[in-house]
Design a protein around this motif. Structure first.
Motif, mmCIF file in Angstrom:
data_model
loop_
_atom_site.group_PDB
_atom_site.id
_atom_site.type_symbol
_atom_site.label_atom_id
_atom_site.label_comp_id
_atom_site.label_asym_id
_atom_site.label_seq_id
_atom_site.Cartn_x
_atom_site.Cartn_y
_atom_site.Cartn_z
ATOM 1 N N PHE A 1 24.349 -12.285 -24.910
ATOM 2 C CA PHE A 1 23.663 -12.917 -23.793
ATOM 3 C C PHE A 1 24.620 -13.851 -23.062
ATOM 4 N N THR A 2 24.280 -14.166 -21.820
ATOM 5 C CA THR A 2 24.918 -15.283 -21.134
ATOM 6 C C THR A 2 23.945 -16.466 -21.200
ATOM 7 N N ARG A 3 24.284 -17.546 -20.524
ATOM 8 C CA ARG A 3 23.423 -18.738 -20.501
ATOM 9 C C ARG A 3 22.404 -18.706 -19.359
ATOM 10 N N ALA A 4 22.343 -17.637 -18.599
ATOM 11 C CA ALA A 4 21.445 -17.567 -17.451
ATOM 12 C C ALA A 4 19.985 -17.570 -17.892
ATOM 13 N N VAL A 5 19.170 -18.352 -17.212
ATOM 14 C CA VAL A 5 17.734 -18.404 -17.460
ATOM 15 C C VAL A 5 17.034 -17.445 -16.503
ATOM 16 N N ASP A 6 16.112 -16.667 -17.028
ATOM 17 C CA ASP A 6 15.278 -15.815 -16.171
ATOM 18 C C ASP A 6 14.241 -16.714 -15.505
ATOM 19 N N PHE A 7 14.473 -17.065 -14.249
ATOM 20 C CA PHE A 7 13.578 -17.975 -13.539
ATOM 21 C C PHE A 7 12.478 -17.228 -12.791
ATOM 22 N N GLY A 8 12.329 -15.951 -13.058
ATOM 23 C CA GLY A 8 11.295 -15.157 -12.400
ATOM 24 C C GLY A 8 11.899 -14.178 -11.417
ATOM 25 N N TYR A 9 11.035 -13.430 -10.773
ATOM 26 C CA TYR A 9 11.492 -12.396 -9.849
ATOM 27 C C TYR A 9 12.305 -13.008 -8.712
ATOM 28 N N SER A 10 13.440 -12.394 -8.445
ATOM 29 C CA SER A 10 14.320 -12.852 -7.375
ATOM 30 C C SER A 10 14.643 -11.652 -6.500
ATOM 31 N N LYS A 11 14.584 -11.833 -5.210
ATOM 32 C CA LYS A 11 14.811 -10.707 -4.303
ATOM 33 C C LYS A 11 16.267 -10.546 -3.910
ATOM 34 N N TYR A 12 17.071 -11.589 -4.160
ATOM 35 C CA TYR A 12 18.464 -11.535 -3.712
ATOM 36 C C TYR A 12 19.389 -12.073 -4.800
ATOM 37 N N ALA A 13 20.535 -11.414 -4.947
ATOM 38 C CA ALA A 13 21.522 -11.875 -5.916
ATOM 39 C C ALA A 13 22.019 -13.265 -5.571
ATOM 40 N N GLU A 14 22.093 -13.569 -4.288
ATOM 41 C CA GLU A 14 22.600 -14.877 -3.862
ATOM 42 C C GLU A 14 21.739 -16.009 -4.416
ATOM 43 N N GLU A 15 20.428 -15.814 -4.435
ATOM 44 C CA GLU A 15 19.542 -16.839 -5.011
ATOM 45 C C GLU A 15 19.831 -17.011 -6.491
ATOM 46 N N SER A 16 20.029 -15.904 -7.202
ATOM 47 C CA SER A 16 20.328 -15.963 -8.629
ATOM 48 C C SER A 16 21.612 -16.741 -8.870
ATOM 49 N N PHE A 17 22.651 -16.436 -8.101
ATOM 50 C CA PHE A 17 23.934 -17.123 -8.276
ATOM 51 C C PHE A 17 23.809 -18.608 -7.962
ATOM 52 N N ARG A 18 23.021 -18.917 -6.940
ATOM 53 C CA ARG A 18 22.853 -20.319 -6.560
ATOM 54 C C ARG A 18 22.174 -21.114 -7.664
ATOM 55 N N LYS A 19 21.179 -20.526 -8.283
ATOM 56 C CA LYS A 19 20.444 -21.239 -9.332
ATOM 57 C C LYS A 19 21.226 -21.280 -10.644
ATOM 58 N N PRO B 1 25.395 -2.565 -7.344
ATOM 59 C CA PRO B 1 25.691 -3.925 -6.867
ATOM 60 C C PRO B 1 25.154 -4.212 -5.469
ATOM 61 N N ASP B 2 23.998 -3.680 -5.159
ATOM 62 C CA ASP B 2 23.419 -3.884 -3.830
ATOM 63 C C ASP B 2 21.903 -3.932 -3.946
ATOM 64 N N SER B 3 21.222 -3.920 -2.843
ATOM 65 C CA SER B 3 19.772 -4.120 -2.820
ATOM 66 C C SER B 3 19.006 -3.029 -3.546
ATOM 67 N N ARG B 4 19.651 -1.894 -3.822
ATOM 68 C CA ARG B 4 18.962 -0.839 -4.568
ATOM 69 C C ARG B 4 18.589 -1.287 -5.972
ATOM 70 N N SER C 1 23.708 -8.693 -11.914
ATOM 71 C CA SER C 1 24.367 -8.210 -13.138
ATOM 72 C C SER C 1 25.475 -7.225 -12.811
ATOM 73 N N ALA C 2 25.246 -6.368 -11.800
ATOM 74 C CA ALA C 2 26.273 -5.395 -11.415
ATOM 75 C C ALA C 2 27.444 -6.081 -10.710
ATOM 76 N N ILE C 3 27.137 -7.035 -9.825
ATOM 77 C CA ILE C 3 28.209 -7.771 -9.136
ATOM 78 C C ILE C 3 29.084 -8.502 -10.139
ATOM 79 N N LEU C 4 28.455 -9.157 -11.105
ATOM 80 C CA LEU C 4 29.210 -9.892 -12.118
ATOM 81 C C LEU C 4 30.042 -8.940 -12.976
ATOM 82 N N ALA C 5 29.496 -7.769 -13.295
ATOM 83 C CA ALA C 5 30.250 -6.800 -14.090
ATOM 84 C C ALA C 5 31.511 -6.354 -13.354
#
Length: 817
Positions: free
Chosen positions: A108-126, A154-157, A166-170
């Motif tokens: 695992f990483t230290r990332a918390v599942d903060f709920g559904y996110s529509k954009y990777a940018e929001e995930s990275f920001r949090k 690594p896109d909206s698909r 997860s794909a962008i980070l990989a």
């Protein structure tokens, strides 16, 4: 004839102590010989392709691991009431249960599942992109995979911001892990690492014509049939992978066993391209690592392995052990040496266990333990040393003849921390705080008590570790086990998760005290935020026997100056008193959380039209208790109870969350429910997922359909579509302020299409998207009304969100006389 799962798969979750059969030992030997390694990366528990993991691990014999960015804390729960961090603990264990079948490892990483996110940018920001990227790079450098496979593009698909992230980070970690200038402190410990290839495990989900595309562009895609059969295990990798998949029970992923051919498609993302095998670009051999003699000896053992008398393989295994021990220290050495030692133990049929007479112990108290060793081999062996948590438990060596059993009792005190998931030890928001860097990536905490053995056979000493367990007899099941836990002398659990009080109102708060000491005499001190009166503040706690329990209580009153906060508890030693929370399901190992015992308290300005509420349970949730806190009388029923329930007794009937997902037979009771509405009742349907089984169904007295529409931004602006509607005005005037301070999301699975008979009450949307109006729709039907809401009351109410209580109070009070 019932299909029989192999013995190993049946016992996989019962104990690590059971010895393997010869054919299964041979699979482990094949994995010991293999130097191939694969890392699979995705975002959540249940994202992983368990069939592929089973094929890679048990078919290709590659050391295989799944890296999940999160523990799934922000998801939903089909089998219980665990949410948030407790759901993360449950889903972590479901992953480990899945891994016990498909043979892969878990990170695992230290990332918390903060709920559904529509954009990777929001995930990275949090999360903090660089911090989570460093975790991914760390896992790659320690695990050293040949090939990395992502589950998502690594896109909206990807369909979810976490998936895409997860794909962008990989992709970024694939390059960063090989860069010696990136995180040089990591490089100093583990070295840089360059994987050969990075592929995306694509499928028909993303491209219906994937088979045609793979044929048209063979350089872009790699195709593999993973549906092979293992004669050693007696199952196909499809079957094993399906069993592993079915461990994700809280997400409703139980599946019928699959057999036969299964093509998987892989799209090239970076690195070298492959055409025939995952490992065609991997050329390292044991000759490179040790020497040719070692490689020949290992291959000879594979060719001549004795399945009838596995102990006769010991000479070669001890040679392998000796050569592995001389490798430089590294995670690779530790992994291979531990595997070799376990193969030796299984070939010997050596049974080792250390058990306690109780599942719990208090810090520094004497703990009775029993050692049981059975030498079921034809060879003599010696237990040179046996210790628990670094304390030596035997004064002299134990010599064991062939067939001999030794049982010894001990009593020792241990300094141990309270048993807890390591990632929950410190307060966190969107990224777990892990102060011990050595734990980053680990799937779970080390056992509270760990037994270590040095065992000599034929002149070679091997090291073996076993968790110290408690075992007991369950008459309906048989033998059960759990790891021993370290506890305080007592715990205190609040009866309710939250306290909702009106100004001037007082309520009695109850605490369940559980003693972990043989004789308990202490005091409990209650501390509340400003403006809350507590009577009494000091409560004596006395219990005679270990595991005895009692209830104590105090009275809380909210004054005019009461502020929202948390009620806390301390003992006479001024130590924070902890609560005892256990997560216990048949498919996982029992988990214990000993976190500070606290209860949020909220002074709430809310009115209700009092009445009786019938709550028809779907999946477990905390909504019924929240309704009681508002002042309603609540009776809970199951769907099976409905034929015998007189609904006319109730002012409102509330359908629990996801009720149609878990009890589709509720459709058979529509006539009764809608007759209740027509006669003047208030029927409230909470959210259900638009799953395959019900996505095309119509609900309500007039038809409407569910959608996958949701608003994930918890602070999304609300627009009132019907400002004068009773739900927004009676008995509480709802304003925009009531939508401040919400958590995780606004809602999910809103109504998508509805009859003109319905009135949508409000609208909102995530940034950059069109408004969605289906979160709360109502219709009059006869003398009553029907309400559908996808608003996440099941999240907001347990967190004490005041506006959510006021809005729900209006929905429950709608049309009451």
């Amino acid at each position: 004839m019932k299909y029989l799962i192999t013995l190993t798969l049946l016992i996989a979750n019962l104990s690590l102590l059971a010895n393997k059969r010869a054919s299964e030992i041979y699979v482990d030997l094949q994995k010991l010989h293999s130097l191939n390694r694969v890392l699979y990366i995705a975002a959540h528990p249940d994202d992983e392709n368990t069939r592929l993991l089973a094929y890679l691990s048990l078919g290709e014999k590659a050391e295989t691991a799944y890296l999940s960015l999160t523990r799934g804390d922000g998801g939903q729960n089909l089998i219980g009431n665990e949410l948030s961090e407790k759901l993360g603990v449950l889903r972590t264990q479901e992953l480990l249960s899945a891994r016990s079948y498909d043979g892969a490892r878990q990170f695992f990483t230290r990332a918390v599942d903060f709920g559904y996110s529509k954009y990777a940018e929001e995930s990275f920001r949090k999360w903090g992109k660089e911090q989570i990227l460093s975790d991914v790079v760390l896992v790659i450098r320690k695990f050293r995979p040949d090939i990395i496979i992502t589950r998502f593009p690594p896109d909206s698909r990807g369909g979810h911001g976490h998936h895409t992230a997860s794909a962008i980070l990989a992709i970024e970690a694939f390059e960063k892990a090989a860069d010696p200038d990136y995180l040089p402190q990591q490089v100093e410990k583990y070295g840089a690492w360059k994987a050969t290839s990075l592929y995306w495990n694509t499928s028909y989900w993303w491209m219906k014509s994937i088979a045609d595309s793979a044929k048209k562009y063979p350089d872009k895609y790699f195709v593999k049939d993973i549906g092979g059969y293992s004669p050693q295990l007696g199952m196909s990798y499809n079957e094993i992978g399906t069993i592993a998949r079915s461990q994700h029970k809280c997400q409703g992923f139980g599946a019928i066993l699959e057999r036969g051919s299964r093509l998987e498609y892989f799209e090239h993302l970076a690195g070298e391209q492959i055409t025939t095998s995952f490992f065609e670009k991997s050329h390292q051999t044991w000759t490179d690592i040790i020497d040719e003699t070692f490689e020949n000896r290992l291959e000879k053992l594979l060719a001549s392995f004795d399945f009838v008398q596995p102990a006769s393989n010991l000479k070669d295994l001890l040679y392998i052990n000796k050569r592995l021990e001389k490798l430089p220290d590294s995670p690779f050495k530790e992994e291979k040496l531990n595997l070799c030692n376990e193969i030796i133990v299984n070939c010997l049929g050596l049974y080792i266990e250390v058990v306690g007479d109780d599942y719990s112990f208090v810090q520094e108290e004497k703990v009775p333990l029993t050692l049981n060793i059975i030498n079921r081999s034809p060879l003599q062996l010696t237990v040179d040393a046996f210790g628990v948590n670094g304390k030596n438990m035997i004064a002299e060596k134990l010599v064991m003849k062939a067939g001999q059993q030794i049982e010894m009792d001990f009593e020792e005190a241990f300094e141990a921390e309270y048993t807890n998931p390591y990632w929950l030890l410190h307060p966190y928001e969107d990224r777990f705080v892990v102060k011990d860097e050595a734990k980053i990536g680990q799937p779970e905490s080390e056992p509270t008590l760990q037994a270590n053995f040095h065992i000599t056979v034929n002149g070679r000493t091997i090291d073996i570790q076993r968790p110290v367990e408690y075992k007991w007899r369950d008459p309906s099941f048989g033998e059960k086990r759990r790891d021993m836990i370290c506890t305080p002398t007592f715990t205190a659990n609040f009866e309710n998760d939250i306290l909702i009080v009106k100004e001037g109102e007082q309520k009695t708060v109850r605490l369940r005290i559980h003693s972990f000491a043989d004789s308990l005499n202490d005091y409990l001190y209650v501390k509340a935020p400003k403006g809350w009166q507590i009577t009494p503040r000091e409560i004596p706690v006395a219990l005679v026997d270990k595991h005895s329990e009692k209830w104590v209580e105090f009275v809380v009153k909210a004054t005019e100056n009461a502020v929202k906060g948390v009620i806390t508890l301390t003992s006479s030693s001024k130590e924070k008193i902890r609560s005892l929370q256990e997560i216990d399901y048949p498919h996982i190992t029992t988990q214990t959380l000993l976190l500070p015992s606290e209860m949020p308290c909220v002074k709430l300005d809310v009115k209700i039209n009092p009445g009786k509420i019938a709550y028809i349970k779907g999946v477990d949730d905390a909504v019924p208790e929240a309704i009681r806190q508002l002042g309603f009388e609540v009776k809970e029923f199951t769907v099976a109870d409905l034929p015998d329930v007189d609904l006319s007794e109730f002012n409102s009937v509330v359908l629990g969350i996801r009720i149609y997902n878990v009890h589709s037979e509720l459709f058979n009771h529509h006539e009764k429910l809608f007759d209740y509405v027509e006669s003047g009742g208030n029927l409230i349907m909470q959210y259900n997922t638009a799953s395959r089984s019900i996505r095309d169904e119509e609900f309500g007295p007039a038809p409407f359909k569910l959608s996958r529409n949701r608003v994930t931004e918890e602070d999304a602006e609300v627009v009132f579509l019907e400002k004068d509607h009773p739900i927004l005005n009676l008995p509480n005037k709802i304003t925009n302020r009531d939508f401040d301070g919400w958590v995780q999301e606004r809602g999910l699975y809103f109504a998508g299409e509805w009859s003109d008979a319905y009135t949508p009450i409000l609208s909102w949307h995530d940034q950059g998207e069109e408004p969605v109006d289906g979160a709360l729709i109502v219709m009059k039907h006869g003398k009553g009304q029907f309400v559908y809401t996808g608003i996440s009351f099941f999240r907001e109410l347990p967190k004490g969100v005041e506006g959510a209580y006021r809005l729900f109070a209006n929905i429950l009070s709608y049309n009451h006389e």
